[in-house]
Motif scaffolding. Structure first.
Motif, mmCIF file in Angstrom:
data_model
loop_
_atom_site.group_PDB
_atom_site.id
_atom_site.type_symbol
_atom_site.label_atom_id
_atom_site.label_comp_id
_atom_site.label_asym_id
_atom_site.label_seq_id
_atom_site.Cartn_x
_atom_site.Cartn_y
_atom_site.Cartn_z
ATOM 1 N N TYR A 159 79.162 41.608 59.202
ATOM 2 C CA TYR A 159 78.795 40.190 59.333
ATOM 3 C C TYR A 159 79.070 39.705 60.760
ATOM 4 O O TYR A 159 78.239 39.041 61.373
ATOM 5 C CB TYR A 159 79.580 39.357 58.317
ATOM 6 N N ILE A 160 80.237 40.062 61.285
ATOM 7 C CA ILE A 160 80.594 39.672 62.651
ATOM 8 C C ILE A 160 79.715 40.404 63.660
ATOM 9 O O ILE A 160 79.132 39.789 64.557
ATOM 10 C CB ILE A 160 82.082 39.958 62.939
ATOM 11 N N ARG A 197 76.029 39.324 64.043
ATOM 12 C CA ARG A 197 75.804 37.947 64.475
ATOM 13 C C ARG A 197 76.471 37.591 65.806
ATOM 14 O O ARG A 197 76.046 36.674 66.493
ATOM 15 C CB ARG A 197 76.301 36.991 63.396
ATOM 16 N N GLY A 198 77.542 38.297 66.142
ATOM 17 C CA GLY A 198 78.301 37.984 67.356
ATOM 18 C C GLY A 198 77.502 38.276 68.610
ATOM 19 O O GLY A 198 77.259 39.433 68.927
ATOM 20 N N ALA A 258 78.475 29.303 64.860
ATOM 21 C CA ALA A 258 79.652 29.729 64.101
ATOM 22 C C ALA A 258 80.680 30.411 64.992
ATOM 23 O O ALA A 258 80.334 31.248 65.827
ATOM 24 C CB ALA A 258 79.247 30.682 62.977
ATOM 25 N N LEU A 287 83.159 33.123 64.839
ATOM 26 C CA LEU A 287 83.299 34.266 63.936
ATOM 27 C C LEU A 287 84.673 34.912 63.958
ATOM 28 O O LEU A 287 85.147 35.410 62.949
ATOM 29 C CB LEU A 287 82.244 35.329 64.271
ATOM 30 N N SER A 288 85.303 34.928 65.138
ATOM 31 C CA SER A 288 86.549 35.679 65.270
ATOM 32 C C SER A 288 87.315 35.191 66.495
ATOM 33 O O SER A 288 86.719 34.855 67.514
ATOM 34 C CB SER A 288 86.206 37.167 65.432
ATOM 35 N N VAL A 308 81.403 34.440 69.008
ATOM 36 C CA VAL A 308 80.636 33.388 68.365
ATOM 37 C C VAL A 308 79.202 33.822 68.109
ATOM 38 O O VAL A 308 78.699 34.767 68.722
ATOM 39 C CB VAL A 308 80.636 32.087 69.208
ATOM 40 N N ASP A 309 78.568 33.108 67.184
ATOM 41 C CA ASP A 309 77.151 33.260 66.874
ATOM 42 C C ASP A 309 76.464 32.007 67.398
ATOM 43 O O ASP A 309 76.590 30.930 66.816
ATOM 44 C CB ASP A 309 76.970 33.396 65.367
ATOM 45 N N GLU A 354 74.449 42.644 69.766
ATOM 46 C CA GLU A 354 74.778 42.674 68.354
ATOM 47 C C GLU A 354 74.532 44.047 67.745
ATOM 48 O O GLU A 354 73.730 44.824 68.235
ATOM 49 C CB GLU A 354 73.945 41.628 67.614
#
Length: 134
Positions: free
Chosen positions: A16-17, A20-21, A102, A104-105, A96-97, A55
């Motif tokens: 997921y990260i 999208r990251g 978002a 993300l981490s 971030v996305d 990504e």
């Protein structure tokens, strides 16, 4: 009591990260939102510098492997040249996305780094790990 979780479940969280990251930001303080992670400190955010990410796991800046002790680990590739955009002491990295806005981490650095505009730094690869339940 036995607890197990399939590696594929942990991989899905990291995928997921990784899928999208698309931006890594260097921050002065831990960002609590996308705005803080992507807005320069002189405009009310916590960002001092940023670097685009490619990504995807394996084909991008992300790789997935077994954790150090158990579970799974997501590693972000090192960055060679990251330019400071404003003055600040960087102590956190954020992924971030930009498409969805978002955060993300967030990862805390082991040692803060003071930066000034135009200064170029390298970032070592870093990772996050989800430990298997015990």
């Amino acid at each position: 009591m036995t607890k197990t979780i399939l590696d594929d479940v942990l991989d899905a969280a990291f995928d997921y990260i990784a899928s999208r990251g698309d931006l890594l930001t260097l921050c002065a303080g831990a960002p609590a939102s996308f705005f803080e992670a992507t807005t320069l400190t002189n405009s009310g955010g916590k960002m001092v510098a940023s670097s685009a990410l490619t990504e995807g796991i394996g084909g991008g800046d992300f790789s997935l492997a077994s954790g150090a002790t158990s579970g799974r680990r997501l590693t972000v590739a090192a960055r060679a040249l990251v330019d400071a955009q404003v003055i600040g002491t960087v102590d956190h990295l954020a992924i971030v996305d930009q498409d969805t806005g978002a955060l993300l981490s967030v990862t805390e650095l082991t040692e803060p780094v003071a930066m000034t505009p135009g200064e170029v730094v390298g970032i070592k690869s870093f990772s996050q790990e989800i430990v298997a339940p015990v």
